[in-house]
Design a protein around this motif. Structure first.
Motif, mmCIF file in Angstrom:
data_model
loop_
_atom_site.group_PDB
_atom_site.id
_atom_site.type_symbol
_atom_site.label_atom_id
_atom_site.label_comp_id
_atom_site.label_asym_id
_atom_site.label_seq_id
_atom_site.Cartn_x
_atom_site.Cartn_y
_atom_site.Cartn_z
ATOM 1 N N LEU A 34 -22.918 -34.502 7.977
ATOM 2 C CA LEU A 34 -21.927 -35.473 8.339
ATOM 3 C C LEU A 34 -22.049 -36.817 7.657
ATOM 4 O O LEU A 34 -20.787 -37.162 7.270
ATOM 5 N N GLU A 35 -23.203 -37.196 7.478
ATOM 6 C CA GLU A 35 -23.169 -38.460 6.585
ATOM 7 C C GLU A 35 -22.872 -38.181 5.084
ATOM 8 O O GLU A 35 -21.985 -38.965 4.528
ATOM 9 N N ARG A 36 -23.059 -36.939 4.516
ATOM 10 C CA ARG A 36 -22.398 -36.644 3.239
ATOM 11 C C ARG A 36 -21.212 -36.615 3.115
ATOM 12 O O ARG A 36 -20.520 -37.183 2.378
ATOM 13 N N ILE A 37 -20.327 -36.326 4.062
ATOM 14 C CA ILE A 37 -19.004 -35.810 3.959
ATOM 15 C C ILE A 37 -18.247 -37.263 4.422
ATOM 16 O O ILE A 37 -17.297 -37.598 3.674
ATOM 17 N N LEU A 38 -18.839 -38.167 5.210
ATOM 18 C CA LEU A 38 -18.288 -39.360 5.557
ATOM 19 C C LEU A 38 -18.290 -40.511 4.250
ATOM 20 O O LEU A 38 -17.575 -41.044 4.019
ATOM 21 N N SER A 39 -19.239 -40.065 3.540
ATOM 22 C CA SER A 39 -19.642 -40.964 2.372
ATOM 23 C C SER A 39 -18.645 -40.673 1.252
ATOM 24 O O SER A 39 -18.575 -41.514 0.296
ATOM 25 N N THR A 40 -17.828 -39.639 1.450
ATOM 26 C CA THR A 40 -16.816 -39.340 0.294
ATOM 27 C C THR A 40 -15.569 -40.190 0.587
ATOM 28 O O THR A 40 -14.573 -40.401 -0.374
ATOM 29 N N ASP A 41 -15.284 -41.163 1.461
ATOM 30 C CA ASP A 41 -14.181 -41.846 1.930
ATOM 31 C C ASP A 41 -14.581 -43.184 2.316
ATOM 32 O O ASP A 41 -15.211 -43.179 3.439
ATOM 33 N N THR A 42 -14.187 -44.244 1.724
ATOM 34 C CA THR A 42 -14.410 -45.803 1.947
ATOM 35 C C THR A 42 -13.973 -46.171 3.383
ATOM 36 O O THR A 42 -14.816 -46.762 4.077
ATOM 37 N N HIS A 43 -12.910 -45.226 4.225
ATOM 38 C CA HIS A 43 -12.518 -45.686 5.321
ATOM 39 C C HIS A 43 -13.702 -45.219 6.512
ATOM 40 O O HIS A 43 -13.481 -45.392 7.423
ATOM 41 N N PHE A 44 -14.591 -44.224 6.027
ATOM 42 C CA PHE A 44 -15.332 -43.712 6.735
ATOM 43 C C PHE A 44 -16.883 -44.246 6.474
ATOM 44 O O PHE A 44 -17.879 -43.473 6.676
ATOM 45 N N MET A 45 -17.009 -45.373 6.151
ATOM 46 C CA MET A 45 -18.341 -46.057 5.586
ATOM 47 C C MET A 45 -18.585 -47.427 6.382
ATOM 48 O O MET A 45 -17.789 -48.308 6.526
ATOM 49 N N LEU A 46 -19.987 -47.436 6.435
ATOM 50 C CA LEU A 46 -20.441 -48.880 7.197
ATOM 51 C C LEU A 46 -20.333 -49.931 6.322
ATOM 52 O O LEU A 46 -20.103 -51.110 6.566
ATOM 53 N N GLY A 47 -20.762 -49.611 4.849
ATOM 54 C CA GLY A 47 -20.928 -50.625 4.202
ATOM 55 C C GLY A 47 -19.883 -51.824 3.973
ATOM 56 O O GLY A 47 -19.872 -52.804 3.874
ATOM 57 N N PRO A 48 -18.549 -51.393 3.776
ATOM 58 C CA PRO A 48 -17.310 -52.197 3.743
ATOM 59 C C PRO A 48 -17.148 -53.067 4.990
ATOM 60 O O PRO A 48 -16.735 -54.232 4.820
ATOM 61 N N TRP A 49 -17.545 -52.493 5.987
ATOM 62 C CA TRP A 49 -17.504 -53.253 7.347
ATOM 63 C C TRP A 49 -18.457 -54.413 7.330
ATOM 64 O O TRP A 49 -18.262 -55.532 7.738
ATOM 65 N N LEU A 50 -19.792 -54.100 6.964
ATOM 66 C CA LEU A 50 -20.642 -55.170 7.004
ATOM 67 C C LEU A 50 -20.631 -55.970 5.771
ATOM 68 O O LEU A 50 -20.781 -57.521 6.068
ATOM 69 N N ARG A 51 -20.127 -55.840 4.573
ATOM 70 C CA ARG A 51 -19.703 -56.542 3.562
ATOM 71 C C ARG A 51 -18.557 -57.633 3.901
ATOM 72 O O ARG A 51 -18.778 -58.686 3.862
ATOM 73 N N SER A 52 -17.556 -57.051 4.749
ATOM 74 C CA SER A 52 -16.399 -57.833 5.144
ATOM 75 C C SER A 52 -17.075 -58.999 6.175
ATOM 76 O O SER A 52 -16.603 -60.162 5.798
ATOM 77 N N ALA A 53 -17.839 -58.621 6.981
ATOM 78 C CA ALA A 53 -18.715 -59.719 7.754
ATOM 79 C C ALA A 53 -19.324 -60.546 7.319
ATOM 80 O O ALA A 53 -19.133 -61.889 7.476
ATOM 81 N N ARG A 54 -20.248 -60.173 6.037
ATOM 82 C CA ARG A 54 -20.976 -61.198 5.527
ATOM 83 C C ARG A 54 -20.095 -62.297 4.655
ATOM 84 O O ARG A 54 -20.432 -63.516 4.562
ATOM 85 N N GLU A 55 -19.180 -61.645 4.051
ATOM 86 C CA GLU A 55 -18.059 -62.575 2.963
ATOM 87 C C GLU A 55 -17.555 -63.522 3.931
ATOM 88 O O GLU A 55 -16.798 -64.595 3.112
ATOM 89 N N ARG A 56 -17.286 -63.484 5.098
ATOM 90 C CA ARG A 56 -16.779 -64.457 5.887
ATOM 91 C C ARG A 56 -17.579 -66.005 5.969
ATOM 92 O O ARG A 56 -16.987 -66.918 6.553
ATOM 93 N N ALA A 57 -18.702 -65.637 5.776
ATOM 94 C CA ALA A 57 -19.860 -66.635 5.956
ATOM 95 C C ALA A 57 -19.895 -67.513 5.017
ATOM 96 O O ALA A 57 -19.470 -67.239 3.912
ATOM 97 N N THR A 58 -20.150 -68.936 5.352
ATOM 98 C CA THR A 58 -20.089 -69.929 4.654
ATOM 99 C C THR A 58 -21.932 -70.685 4.083
ATOM 100 O O THR A 58 -22.058 -71.261 3.422
#
Length: 198
Positions: A34-58
């Motif tokens: 499941l991890e492997r198949i989810l990793s094939t699409d940005t919409h199913f990845m945790l990384g972008p979610w966490l990056r977005s949270a970090r980018e809002r910080a000052t």
């Protein structure tokens, strides 16, 4: 997943250690796949979610707090797991570092209880999972990939070879039964998968 879980519980209830180990291994393989198949699409990845949270910080402190909030929202939904899994997602990263490890500890606890000839203690196991998997995940600052990897089509074919028989078994593709004489939506469709049409 439900069929594998039922196999594991059945093996535990029948005190069958080898079938329990086999079911546990299959569950963990399923998480890996499941991890492997989810990793094939940005919409199913945790990384972008966490990056977005970090980018809002000052500030660095804000970054840590925002990331904790982003992780906590998807997992514990409160410092002590007040509404655990309320906003659960099937995302690469969550599967490998959160859901998979939770299941691994749960299945290991079943095996240990069987090995030691004692009853399964859900309260103790839940506490163990919270202390060793859930809370540490929310506090962790590990970065996750933000770009997809792998070929979804090729991987789907590989995974269908591995899991297709389970997915097409009667236990999974059961025709929905009418409720109170009212047909279940979609029950008029076939429960067979035409592989040639895919």
């Amino acid at each position: 997943m439900a069929a594998l879980y039922k196999q594991a519980v059945r093996a535990f209830n029948r005190q069958q250690r080898d079938p329990l180990r086999e079911s546990a291994a299959q569950v963990m393989q399923l998480f890996s796949d499941l991890e492997r198949i989810l990793s094939t699409d940005t919409h199913f990845m945790l990384g972008p979610w966490l990056r977005s949270a970090r980018e809002r910080a000052t500030t660095e402190l804000e970054e840590a707090v925002y990331e904790w909030n982003a992780r906590n929202q998807l997992t514990l939904w409160g410092p002590r797991g007040e509404i655990r899994d309320y906003a659960a997602k099937q995302w690469a990263g969550l599967v490998s570092r959160y859901y998979g490890p939770r299941w691994k500890r749960y299945l290991q606890s079943l095996e240990l209880a069987l090995q030691e000839g004692r009853p399964f203690n859900q309260t103790a196991v839940s506490h163990d999972i919270f202390v060793n998997v859930e809370e540490p995940f929310t506090l962790d600052r590990t970065a996750f990939p933000t770009e997809p990897s792998g070929d979804a089509v090729a991987l789907s074919e590989e995974l269908f070879e591995r899991w297709g028989q389970l997915l097409t078994s009667k236990a999974v593709l059961r025709r929905p039964r009418p409720r109170n004489g009212i047909p279940v939506p979609g029950s008029e469709t076939s429960t067979e998968i035409n592989v040639d049409a895919v």
